[in-house]
Write a protein that holds these residues in place. Structure first.
Motif, short mmCIF file in Angstrom:
data_model
loop_
_atom_site.label_atom_id
_atom_site.label_comp_id
_atom_site.label_asym_id
_atom_site.label_seq_id
_atom_site.Cartn_x
_atom_site.Cartn_y
_atom_site.Cartn_z
N ASN A 97 38.29 6.52 35.75
CA ASN A 97 38.55 5.02 36.09
C ASN A 97 37.82 4.40 37.36
O ASN A 97 37.16 3.23 37.20
N LEU A 98 37.31 5.38 38.04
CA LEU A 98 36.20 5.04 39.13
C LEU A 98 34.83 4.63 38.52
O LEU A 98 34.14 3.51 38.92
N LEU A 99 34.39 5.36 37.62
CA LEU A 99 33.10 4.99 36.87
C LEU A 99 33.22 3.86 35.91
O LEU A 99 32.26 2.93 36.02
N GLN A 100 34.22 3.62 35.35
CA GLN A 100 34.46 2.45 34.40
C GLN A 100 34.76 1.21 35.38
O GLN A 100 34.09 -0.12 34.94
N THR A 101 35.17 1.33 36.81
CA THR A 101 35.18 0.15 37.70
C THR A 101 33.73 -0.31 38.20
O THR A 101 33.38 -1.41 38.14
N ILE A 102 32.84 0.68 38.45
CA ILE A 102 31.66 0.68 39.03
C ILE A 102 30.85 -0.22 37.57
O ILE A 102 30.09 -1.26 37.97
N SER A 103 31.08 0.18 36.32
CA SER A 103 30.23 -0.11 35.32
C SER A 103 30.56 -1.44 34.95
O SER A 103 29.74 -2.06 34.15
N LYS A 104 31.75 -2.07 35.53
CA LYS A 104 31.95 -3.47 35.32
C LYS A 104 31.35 -4.59 36.03
O LYS A 104 31.54 -5.43 36.09
N ARG A 105 30.69 -3.98 37.10
CA ARG A 105 29.74 -4.83 38.01
C ARG A 105 28.91 -5.64 36.97
O ARG A 105 28.49 -5.45 36.15
N LYS A 106 28.87 -6.92 37.54
CA LYS A 106 28.00 -7.95 36.87
C LYS A 106 26.61 -7.71 36.57
O LYS A 106 26.02 -7.89 35.71
N ILE A 107 25.95 -7.16 37.89
CA ILE A 107 24.74 -6.57 37.91
C ILE A 107 24.62 -5.21 37.94
O ILE A 107 24.81 -4.55 38.68
N ILE A 108 23.81 -4.52 36.98
CA ILE A 108 23.75 -3.05 36.83
C ILE A 108 22.30 -2.80 37.24
O ILE A 108 21.45 -2.80 36.30
N ASP A 109 21.87 -2.52 38.44
CA ASP A 109 20.45 -2.46 38.80
C ASP A 109 20.15 -0.93 38.94
O ASP A 109 21.12 -0.04 38.81
N GLN A 110 19.24 -0.55 39.49
CA GLN A 110 18.81 1.10 39.50
C GLN A 110 19.69 1.59 40.52
O GLN A 110 20.29 2.68 40.11
N GLU A 111 20.02 0.98 41.52
CA GLU A 111 20.79 1.52 42.70
C GLU A 111 22.22 1.95 41.70
O GLU A 111 22.78 2.96 42.30
N ILE A 112 22.82 0.77 41.16
CA ILE A 112 24.18 1.14 40.77
C ILE A 112 24.25 2.19 39.48
O ILE A 112 25.07 3.04 39.59
#
Length: 319
Positions: A97-112
Motif C-alpha cells: 500500500n505504501l508503494l502504491q501511494t508513493i507511485s501515485k505522485r504526479k511527478i515521478i523523478d529520480q528521487e522518487i
C-alpha cells in the motif's frame, strides 16, 4: 547523494546483507519526508469518514512505528515463526500500500524512483523470509489505547474538559462532551502516547529539506519554515506536561506515594483518600495550562504568536 553513488551503495547493501531494511539505508534521512507523506495519506485513507487532523496524525504515527518496529523485528529474527505468519502478511501488504501511494505522485523523478526501489527491496526481503520453528513475539500497537482512568493524564484531561461538558455535573463520557471537547480528549490521548523526541525529529527532517530546496524566493522560504514551525508548535505541550507532572510528584512523593508513574499510578485513589489535595492539583493544572476564567486553556497562544511575529519580521527585513 549522486545517482551513481547511490546505486553503488545499494548494490553494496544488496551484496553484504540478505535482508535490506530501507530504514538503514544511508540516505534514509532524505527519503523520510516522502515516506512520511505517503504514510499520512495511508492514515487518512484508513478512515471511512472525515476525522479530526489530530486523529490522522495519531494513526500515521502508529503506522510509521509499526513499519519500523516490525521490520526490524523480522530482520533480527532472520525469519518468521508460525504464529507470526498473519502478522507478516499484513506487514507486506502495508508495504504494498505504501508503494502504491508513493507511485501515485504526479511527478515521478529520480528521487522518487530511488525511494520506490528502497521500499520495494525491504518488501522483497520480507517476502523471502524463511519459516522458523517455535513461536515469536507479536507486535503490539498503541493506536486504540485510551487514557487510563485515575492516572495523571486522566486527571489533567478531566479538568481541561470541564468547559466542554454538556452537563457540567456529569462525567467525561462521549455523550456528555461536545465536539470541541472530544477533539481535546483525542489531543490529550495523542500527547499521552506521543514520542516527543521522534516528533521533533520529524520537524527537523522537514526543515532540513526546506533549507536544501532550490529555487525558493526569500518569501517562499520563510513561508515554508513558518508553516513547519506552526505545524509542530504543539511540542510546547511537552514542557507543560512535564512541569505539571513534576509538580504533582513534589506534592505526592514521598508523603503520599513511594513513587509516581505518569502512565500507571492511580492518582485518583489518593485524591479520594485526601480530598484536600485536589484543589492543589487543580491550581497546578490551571497555572501550567494557562486556563482562563472559563476554564479554557491558552497554552498555544504565545508560541503561535511568537512564530508569526518572527517570520513577519524576517519577511519585512530580509526579503
Amino acid at each position: 547523494m549522486k545517482r551513481n553513488l547511490k546505486s553503488a551503495v545499494y548494490k553494496h547493501l544488496n551484496f553484504v546483507n540478505d535482508f535490506q531494511n530501507f530504514f538503514d539505508f544511508p540516505d534514509f534521512r532524505e527519503m523520510r519526508p516522502i515516506i512520511r507523506e505517503a504514510v499520512q495519506q495511508l492514515a487518512k485513507d484508513s478512515f471511512s469518514q472525515s476525522v479530526l487532523p489530530v486523529k490522522i496524525e495519531h494513526q500515521a504515527l502508529a503506522i510509521e512505528q509499526q513499519l519500523e518496529r516490525e521490520t526490524r523485528k523480522y530482520q533480527q529474527q532472520g525469519g518468521f515463526y508460525p504464529n507470526q505468519q498473519s502478522e507478516l502478511h499484513n506487514l507486506i501488504r502495508l508495504y504494498t500500500n505504501l508503494l502504491q501511494t508513493i507511485s501515485k505522485r504526479k511527478i515521478i523523478d529520480q528521487e522518487i524512483e530511488d525511494i520506490i526501489y528502497a521500499v520495494n527491496q525491504t518488501r522483497k526481503s520480507l517476502r523471502e523470509l524463511k519459516g522458523l520453528e517455535g513461536s515469536g513475539p507479536l507486535y503490539e500497537d498503541n493506536q486504540d489505547k485510551e487514557l487510563v482512568p485515575g492516572t495523571f493524564y486522566d486527571i489533567v484531561t478531566r479538568q481541561l474538559i470541564r468547559p466542554y461538558l454538556l452537563n457540567p455535573r456529569g462525567k467525561m463520557v462521549p455523550k456528555n462532551v461536545n465536539s470541541e471537547g472530544r477533539q481535546l480528549v483525542i489531543q490529550m490521548i495523542t500527547y499521552c502516547y506521543r514520542d516527543w523526541d521522534s516528533y521533533l525529529t520529524h520537524q527537523y527532517d522537514e526543515q532540513y529539506n526546506i533549507k536544501n530546496e532550490r529555487g525558493l524566493t526569500s518569501n517562499e522560504y520563510y513561508d515554508k519554515l513558518e508553516e513547519n514551525e506552526l505545524k509542530y508548535a504543539d511540542h510546547a505541550y511537552a514542557e507543560v506536561i512535564a512541569d505539571t507532572f513534576n509538580e504533582f510528584k513534589k506534592i505526592l512523593v514521598p508523603e503520599y506515594l513511594a513513587m509516581l508513574d505518569i502512565m500507571s499510578t492511580n492518582v485518583e485513589k489518593i485524591l479520594i483518600r485526601y480530598p484536600r489535595l485536589r484543589p492543589q492539583f487543580n491550581q497546578v493544572i490551571a497555572k501550567n495550562f494557562k486556563l482562563d476564567a472559563h476554564g479554557k486553556m491558552h497554552v498555544m497562544d504565545e508560541p503561535l504568536q511568537d512564530i508569526k511575529n518572527k517570520y513577519n519580521y524576517y519577511r519585512e527585513n530580509f526579503s
